[in-house]
Enzyme design. Structure first.
Site, PDB file in Angstrom:
ATOM      1  N   ALA A  53     -42.179  12.927 -27.210  1.00 56.83           N
ATOM      2  CA  ALA A  53     -41.960  11.603 -27.744  1.00 56.83           C
ATOM      3  C   ALA A  53     -43.458  10.857 -27.699  1.00 56.83           C
ATOM      4  CB  ALA A  53     -41.191  10.800 -26.813  1.00 56.83           C
ATOM      5  N   GLY A  80     -39.814  16.042 -25.060  1.00 58.09           N
ATOM      6  CA  GLY A  80     -38.767  15.857 -25.935  1.00 58.09           C
ATOM      7  C   GLY A  80     -39.093  17.158 -27.138  1.00 58.09           C
ATOM      8  N   GLU A 103     -37.060  19.649 -25.254  1.00 60.49           N
ATOM      9  CA  GLU A 103     -35.643  19.287 -25.773  1.00 60.49           C
ATOM     10  C   GLU A 103     -35.249  19.625 -26.944  1.00 60.49           C
ATOM     11  OE1 GLU A 103     -34.520  15.530 -22.918  1.00 60.49           O
ATOM     12  OE2 GLU A 103     -36.224  15.084 -24.038  1.00 60.49           O
ATOM     13  N   GLU A 126     -41.458  14.381 -17.614  1.00 64.60           N
ATOM     14  CA  GLU A 126     -41.170  12.976 -17.755  1.00 64.60           C
ATOM     15  C   GLU A 126     -41.260  12.262 -16.281  1.00 64.60           C
ATOM     16  OE1 GLU A 126     -39.339  14.590 -21.583  1.00 64.60           O
ATOM     17  OE2 GLU A 126     -39.861  15.248 -19.595  1.00 64.60           O
TER      18      GLU A 126
END
Length: 165
Positions: free
Chosen positions: A54, A99, A102, A122
């Protein structure tokens, strides 16, 4: 029948911001409506990086409700990758962090080059992976290993990724 979805945001190492997320969402809607699509390849046009995760610089400018909406949309978009009735393949060269990992986990298959590196950093930023990684990673590598990777945020390379499954 091969749909190639290219991540192309070199100035931010393919970090997913609002515009890129909108583009991913739009691409998924188009693929879902295309009866000629047989497979989706997700790759990067940026050398040495798949996706940095992100866009945290953009996220810092968001209020709490905007962050919640962004993360929910990100999770829903990655779930739409997972739910496609055709195979999805992440082609990972370079870094797939947060992300980005992910996104790769939401695909059916992951193909990576020798330079691929992965992590869910994170927890080092005092946040939780919010786009489904905490659910998808244990299904792929097992619960104990997933916990270790999530809790520590440690990086691992392509060889270790293959050995983990």
């Amino acid at each position: 029948g091969i749909v190639e979805l290219r991540l192309e945001r070199p100035e931010a190492r393919n970090a997913i911001g609002k515009e890129m997320l909108k583009g991913l969402r739009s691409a998924m809607d188009k693929v879902g409506a295309d009866p000629t699509a047989n497979v989706v390849l997700v790759a990067s046009s940026v050398p040495k990086v798949f996706c940095a995760g992100a866009d945290l610089k953009e996220r810092r400018l968001m209020g709490p409700s905007e962050v919640r909406e962004f993360v929910n949309t990100l999770r829903a978009t990655f779930s739409s990758f997972e739910a496609l009735p055709i195979p999805t393949i992440a082609v990972v060269e370079g870094a797939a962090f947060g992300g980005g990992l992910e996104l790769a986990l939401s695909c059916d298959l992951r193909i990576c080059g020798e330079s691929a590196t992965f992590s869910l950093p994170e927890t080092g930023l005092a946040i939780i992976p919010g786009a489904g990684g905490t659910q998808r990673l244990p299904r792929i590598v097992g619960r104990a290993r997933a916990k270790e990777l999530i809790f520590t945020g440690r990086r691992f390379d392509a060889t270790e990724a293959v050995n983990m499954g």
